[in-house]
Write a protein that holds these residues in place. Structure first.
Motif, mmCIF file in Angstrom:
data_model
loop_
_atom_site.group_PDB
_atom_site.id
_atom_site.type_symbol
_atom_site.label_atom_id
_atom_site.label_comp_id
_atom_site.label_asym_id
_atom_site.label_seq_id
_atom_site.Cartn_x
_atom_site.Cartn_y
_atom_site.Cartn_z
ATOM 1 N N ALA A 12 39.416 32.122 -22.429
ATOM 2 C CA ALA A 12 39.822 32.025 -21.022
ATOM 3 C C ALA A 12 41.230 31.445 -20.895
ATOM 4 O O ALA A 12 42.010 31.867 -20.036
ATOM 5 C CB ALA A 12 38.824 31.183 -20.239
ATOM 6 N N ASP A 16 43.867 33.644 -19.025
ATOM 7 C CA ASP A 16 44.532 33.135 -17.825
ATOM 8 C C ASP A 16 46.035 33.400 -17.901
ATOM 9 O O ASP A 16 46.642 33.869 -16.934
ATOM 10 C CB ASP A 16 44.258 31.635 -17.681
ATOM 11 N N TYR A 19 46.700 37.267 -17.660
ATOM 12 C CA TYR A 19 46.461 37.742 -16.299
ATOM 13 C C TYR A 19 47.588 37.307 -15.368
ATOM 14 O O TYR A 19 48.095 38.102 -14.571
ATOM 15 C CB TYR A 19 45.103 37.227 -15.806
ATOM 16 N N GLU A 20 48.002 36.055 -15.479
ATOM 17 C CA GLU A 20 49.078 35.545 -14.617
ATOM 18 C C GLU A 20 50.372 36.329 -14.839
ATOM 19 O O GLU A 20 51.059 36.701 -13.891
ATOM 20 C CB GLU A 20 49.320 34.061 -14.879
ATOM 21 N N VAL A 47 45.446 35.254 -8.305
ATOM 22 C CA VAL A 47 45.030 34.400 -9.417
ATOM 23 C C VAL A 47 44.055 33.298 -9.018
ATOM 24 O O VAL A 47 43.476 32.666 -9.891
ATOM 25 C CB VAL A 47 46.244 33.785 -10.170
ATOM 26 N N ALA A 49 40.644 31.457 -7.926
ATOM 27 C CA ALA A 49 39.292 31.682 -8.461
ATOM 28 C C ALA A 49 38.493 32.660 -7.611
ATOM 29 O O ALA A 49 37.817 33.543 -8.153
ATOM 30 C CB ALA A 49 38.553 30.347 -8.586
ATOM 31 N N GLN A 52 39.618 36.237 -8.381
ATOM 32 C CA GLN A 52 39.186 36.693 -9.697
ATOM 33 C C GLN A 52 37.681 36.939 -9.734
ATOM 34 O O GLN A 52 37.224 37.882 -10.387
ATOM 35 C CB GLN A 52 39.572 35.673 -10.767
ATOM 36 N N TYR A 92 34.720 29.763 -9.499
ATOM 37 C CA TYR A 92 35.476 29.254 -10.638
ATOM 38 C C TYR A 92 34.847 29.709 -11.956
ATOM 39 O O TYR A 92 35.538 30.087 -12.891
ATOM 40 C CB TYR A 92 35.570 27.725 -10.580
ATOM 41 N N ALA A 95 35.555 33.364 -12.454
ATOM 42 C CA ALA A 95 36.970 33.504 -12.807
ATOM 43 C C ALA A 95 37.184 33.140 -14.268
ATOM 44 O O ALA A 95 37.920 33.836 -14.993
ATOM 45 C CB ALA A 95 37.832 32.625 -11.904
ATOM 46 N N THR A 96 36.526 32.092 -14.729
ATOM 47 C CA THR A 96 36.630 31.706 -16.136
ATOM 48 C C THR A 96 36.061 32.805 -17.022
ATOM 49 O O THR A 96 36.632 33.137 -18.072
ATOM 50 C CB THR A 96 35.905 30.372 -16.386
ATOM 51 N N GLU A 99 38.611 35.617 -17.170
ATOM 52 C CA GLU A 99 39.716 35.241 -18.045
ATOM 53 C C GLU A 99 39.290 35.295 -19.514
ATOM 54 O O GLU A 99 40.079 35.692 -20.380
ATOM 55 C CB GLU A 99 40.231 33.851 -17.680
#
Length: 131
Positions: A12, A16, A19-20, A47, A49, A52, A92, A95-96, A99
């Motif tokens: 992740a 992250d 993705y960013e 970006v 949470a 995502q 969150y 999202a993790t 990622e």
């Protein structure tokens, strides 16, 4: 590199960053004249949470994420980490997981698939914002 030797939060961590970068690239290409502060505000829409989480759940529902990839998302989602004050726990965690999947695909050099998931995920986010 064998991604099964890496922890989900390590995947992740890398996902992250990837993705960013992809989101920033897309935002700049679409809005080259924006000032940096506006570029930052536009990037946050993708970006955060909640965005995502929408993306990864939408990708799964649409069949872009197969069961074996979904297992990576679930592994990342189930890791214990501190949750920012401005994010819902479920958002969150998803999202993790998203990622972690991006990190997994990156390390396995599945760049075409990774790019497809990121670009379709960003369209899912845009559709959710419009509705």
């Amino acid at each position: 590199m064998e991604t099964n030797q890496l922890g989900s939060l390590t995947l992740a961590f890398m996902g992250d960053a990837i993705y960013e970068i992809k989101v920033r690239e897309m935002v700049i290409k679409r809005n080259p004249a924006l000032k940096v502060n506006e570029l930052h505000k536009e990037t946050i829409k993708y970006v955060k949470a909640s965005a995502q989480a929408k993306a990864v759940l939408g990708l799964f529902e649409e069949g872009y994420i197969r069961e074996d990839d979904w297992n990576i998302v679930k592994r990342g989602r189930n890791q214990v980490s501190s949750i920012p004050k401005n994010a819902k726990v479920s958002d969150y965690r998803y999202a993790t997981g998203f990622e972690a999947l991006i990190g997994h695909l990156y390390f396995n050099e599945e760049h075409e698939k990774m790019d497809t998931l990121i670009s379709r995920g960003m369209r899912i986010i845009e559709e959710a914002v419009r509705n």
